[in-house]
Design a protein around this motif. Structure first.
Motif, PDB file in Angstrom:
ATOM      1  N   VAL A  22     -45.318-103.918 -26.888  1.00  0.00           N
ATOM      2  CA  VAL A  22     -45.733-103.211 -28.101  1.00  0.00           C
ATOM      3  C   VAL A  22     -45.685-101.701 -27.872  1.00  0.00           C
ATOM      4  CG1 VAL A  22     -47.703-102.763 -29.628  1.00  0.00           C
ATOM      5  CG2 VAL A  22     -47.112-105.117 -29.001  1.00  0.00           C
ATOM      6  N   VAL A  23     -46.194-101.235 -26.732  1.00  0.00           N
ATOM      7  CA  VAL A  23     -46.188 -99.801 -26.433  1.00  0.00           C
ATOM      8  C   VAL A  23     -44.754 -99.288 -26.339  1.00  0.00           C
ATOM      9  CG1 VAL A  23     -46.736 -98.063 -24.670  1.00  0.00           C
ATOM     10  CG2 VAL A  23     -48.459 -99.749 -25.349  1.00  0.00           C
ATOM     11  N   ALA A  66     -42.150-100.536 -27.792  1.00  0.00           N
ATOM     12  CA  ALA A  66     -41.583-100.547 -29.143  1.00  0.00           C
ATOM     13  C   ALA A  66     -42.092 -99.342 -29.938  1.00  0.00           C
ATOM     14  CB  ALA A  66     -41.942-101.847 -29.856  1.00  0.00           C
ATOM     15  N   MET A  67     -43.378 -99.036 -29.805  1.00  0.00           N
ATOM     16  CA  MET A  67     -43.940 -97.887 -30.519  1.00  0.00           C
ATOM     17  C   MET A  67     -43.332 -96.572 -30.035  1.00  0.00           C
ATOM     18  SD  MET A  67     -47.933 -99.088 -30.773  1.00  0.00           S
ATOM     19  CE  MET A  67     -48.505 -97.436 -30.996  1.00  0.00           C
ATOM     20  N   LEU A  68     -43.076 -96.486 -28.742  1.00  0.00           N
ATOM     21  CA  LEU A  68     -42.487 -95.267 -28.181  1.00  0.00           C
ATOM     22  C   LEU A  68     -40.959 -95.257 -28.278  1.00  0.00           C
ATOM     23  CD1 LEU A  68     -44.675 -94.893 -24.971  1.00  0.00           C
ATOM     24  CD2 LEU A  68     -44.863 -93.607 -27.104  1.00  0.00           C
ATOM     25  N   ARG A  69     -40.431 -96.349 -28.805  1.00  0.00           N
ATOM     26  CA  ARG A  69     -38.982 -96.509 -28.951  1.00  0.00           C
ATOM     27  C   ARG A  69     -38.261 -96.346 -27.615  1.00  0.00           C
ATOM     28  NH1 ARG A  69     -38.379 -96.435 -34.601  1.00  0.00           N
ATOM     29  NH2 ARG A  69     -39.842 -95.078 -35.647  1.00  0.00           N
TER      30      ARG A  69
END
Length: 138
Positions: free
Chosen positions: A57-58, A60-63
């Motif tokens: 998730v982290v 993905a959030m930080l791309r």
């Protein structure tokens, strides 16, 4: 502006927080790790799974993107040795530090084994294998 002292203090605080969390989850307890490796208790595996979900998730959030290159020739034998050592000793390289801090002094043998193993790996690689260590082998 970040100073060396500020970075050091942040690293110390993060390390203490991680050590405290790891010890309280049970990763510093040989019996807990043994139950995990012998599939008697899946709680520790669920902790691993939760950590994987959080990092996905982290990322993905930080791309965070990137594709790994070729698998290094030492990855598979290294992973087998690492897992075997972890199962036998009850600790990956960081866990024995938590165990010693918790008063479990036999973990000093594991720490000595890690040091000897690193030196033996470097010696064997220099003499026989000549594998590129990349950023990790220096």
């Amino acid at each position: 502006m970040r100073t060396r002292g500020g970075v050091l203090i942040a690293n110390i605080i993060a390390g203490l927080a991680l050590g405290y969390t790891v010890a309280n989850i049970g990763f510093g307890d040989y019996a807990e790790l043994n139950r995990m490796f012998t599939f008697q208790d899946l709680r520790m595996f669920l902790a691993f799974g939760g950590a994987v979900v959080i990092i996905v998730v982290v990322f993905a959030m930080l791309r965070v993107r990137g594709t790994p290159g070729r698998i290094h020739a030492g990855v598979i034998p290294g992973a087998v040795l690492f897992g075997t050592g972890w199962a036998i000793s009850g600790g990956c390289p960081a866990i024995p530090i938590v165990q010693v801090a918790s008063g479990y002094l036999p973990a000093l043998v594991t720490i000595a084994g890690v040091v000897v193993g690193i030196r033996a790996c470097r010696w064997a690689n220099a003499k026989y294998f000549h594998l590129d260590g990349g950023s990790c082998g220096r």
